[in-house]
Design a protein around this motif. Structure first.
Motif, PDB file in Angstrom:
ATOM      1  N   MET A  55      -6.987 144.805  29.727  1.00 18.76           N
ATOM      2  CA  MET A  55      -6.094 143.707  30.081  1.00 18.76           C
ATOM      3  C   MET A  55      -4.639 144.168  30.144  1.00 18.76           C
ATOM      4  N   ASP A  56      -3.806 143.373  30.855  1.00 20.00           N
ATOM      5  CA  ASP A  56      -2.374 143.632  30.862  1.00 20.00           C
ATOM      6  C   ASP A  56      -1.780 143.174  29.532  1.00 20.00           C
ATOM      7  N   ALA A  57      -0.818 143.909  29.042  1.00 19.50           N
ATOM      8  CA  ALA A  57      -0.254 143.628  27.721  1.00 19.50           C
ATOM      9  C   ALA A  57       0.521 142.320  27.672  1.00 19.50           C
ATOM     10  N   ASP A  58       0.840 141.759  28.846  1.00 14.89           N
ATOM     11  CA  ASP A  58       1.564 140.480  28.881  1.00 14.89           C
ATOM     12  C   ASP A  58       0.703 139.327  29.400  1.00 14.89           C
ATOM     13  N   ASP A  59      -0.610 139.522  29.472  1.00 14.17           N
ATOM     14  CA  ASP A  59      -1.494 138.485  30.021  1.00 14.17           C
ATOM     15  C   ASP A  59      -1.887 137.497  28.926  1.00 14.17           C
ATOM     16  N   ASP A  60      -0.885 136.779  28.448  1.00 12.70           N
ATOM     17  CA  ASP A  60      -1.106 135.841  27.354  1.00 12.70           C
ATOM     18  C   ASP A  60      -1.948 134.648  27.785  1.00 12.70           C
ATOM     19  N   LEU A  61      -1.927 134.293  29.082  1.00 12.96           N
ATOM     20  CA  LEU A  61      -2.688 133.137  29.556  1.00 12.96           C
ATOM     21  C   LEU A  61      -4.186 133.365  29.365  1.00 12.96           C
ATOM     22  N   HIS A  62      -4.664 134.533  29.736  1.00 13.36           N
ATOM     23  CA  HIS A  62      -6.094 134.810  29.653  1.00 13.36           C
ATOM     24  C   HIS A  62      -6.501 135.431  28.316  1.00 13.36           C
ATOM     25  N   HIS A  63      -5.535 135.919  27.564  1.00 16.63           N
ATOM     26  CA  HIS A  63      -5.826 136.572  26.284  1.00 16.63           C
ATOM     27  C   HIS A  63      -4.834 136.059  25.241  1.00 16.63           C
ATOM     28  N   PRO A  64      -5.092 134.874  24.689  1.00 11.09           N
ATOM     29  CA  PRO A  64      -4.087 134.194  23.865  1.00 11.09           C
ATOM     30  C   PRO A  64      -3.795 134.864  22.530  1.00 11.09           C
ATOM     31  N   GLY A  65      -4.571 135.884  22.147  1.00  6.15           N
ATOM     32  CA  GLY A  65      -4.268 136.580  20.902  1.00  6.15           C
ATOM     33  C   GLY A  65      -3.168 137.615  21.032  1.00  6.15           C
ATOM     34  N   LEU A  66      -2.772 137.969  22.259  1.00 11.73           N
ATOM     35  CA  LEU A  66      -1.778 139.024  22.446  1.00 11.73           C
ATOM     36  C   LEU A  66      -0.421 138.714  21.802  1.00 11.73           C
ATOM     37  N   PRO A  67       0.113 137.480  21.919  1.00  8.05           N
ATOM     38  CA  PRO A  67       1.399 137.215  21.268  1.00  8.05           C
ATOM     39  C   PRO A  67       1.373 137.473  19.763  1.00  8.05           C
ATOM     40  N   ALA A  68       0.267 137.130  19.105  1.00  7.40           N
ATOM     41  CA  ALA A  68       0.172 137.380  17.663  1.00  7.40           C
ATOM     42  C   ALA A  68       0.148 138.876  17.369  1.00  7.40           C
TER      43      ALA A  68
END
Length: 230
Positions: A55-68
């Motif tokens: 995944m892209d490191a900024d794809d928060d829409l599809h991978h909501p755990g990235l911001p955490a």
């Protein structure tokens, strides 16, 4: 000794040789798709390792755990917790420290050298111009205040250091069994031709006997930092 937190993003992109080389208890978590990720407090870990993923490191829409994950990395650096980010992990680390993700900056898949620009206690174990495995198309800008450690013509930031944290765009964790798994995994290999797959196998046989011991030495240097935290 407190465990090392290992964040993974795909079943086939585990810590590889990093786990045994750390010689420490591991707490492996995959929270990339969790809307409310359950992550340990930094006081409960001796270090943080963040692995790769497609995944892209900024794809928060599809991978909501990235911001955490990015918030944890920023807090870890602020608290002087040893951090090692690999590929996607390095991109998440760079973003957490104020760098920018450069989507589709340039594809690098295969074994090739990186040019080392500065001394580092962990990266230095790989040698002055190590041949490593690249498998990415995104890149990052150098975070403000970070030290550029290595680059390639296609990817200006291949490795960087900021305080307690080291980001590596290339794959330090690779060992022969992991390469074989990746080449047999459709998510990794679907876009590669038979000739490209054969070249990766041949290059792995040529380079991994040298790279694996050097990578273990590099992880051992990171493990020394982890043990000092205790």
């Amino acid at each position: 000794m407190r465990p090392v937190l290992v964040l993974t993003h795909a079943a086939y992109e585990g810590p590889g040789l990093i786990g045994p080389a750390l010689d420490a208890p591991l707490r492996v978590r995959t929270v990339v798709d969790a809307t409310q990720p359950a992550l340990p407090a930094l006081d409960d870990v001796s270090g943080v390792v963040v692995m790769g993923g497609a995944m892209d490191a900024d794809d928060d829409l599809h991978h909501p755990g990235l911001p955490a994950e990015r918030a944890l990395l920023a807090d870890a650096v602020a608290a002087d917790v040893p951090v090692l980010g690999v590929c996607l992990g390095a991109q998440l680390l760079a973003m957490a420290l104020g760098g920018t993700l450069l989507r589709r900056h340039g594809t690098e898949i295969g074994f090739g050298p990186v040019d080392v620009h500065a001394d580092d206690p962990v990266l230095g174990a790989l040698g002055p111009r190590p041949t490593v495995l690249h498998w990415h198309s995104d890149a990052v800008s150098l975070p403000p205040g970070a030290t550029l450690l290595a680059s390639t013509p296609a990817t200006p930031v291949q490795a960087f250091r900021q305080g307690s944290a080291l980001g590596l765009q290339f794959h330090l964790e690779l060992e022969p069994a992991m390469l074989a798994l990746w080449l047999a995994t459709p998510e990794m290999a679907a876009d590669l031709s038979d000739d490209e797959l054969d070249a990766l196998r041949a290059d792995g046989e040529r380079h991994l006997p040298t790279l694996v011991p050097a990578a273990r030495a590099a992880v051992a240097a990171f493990a020394d930092q982890v043990r000092r935290r205790g």
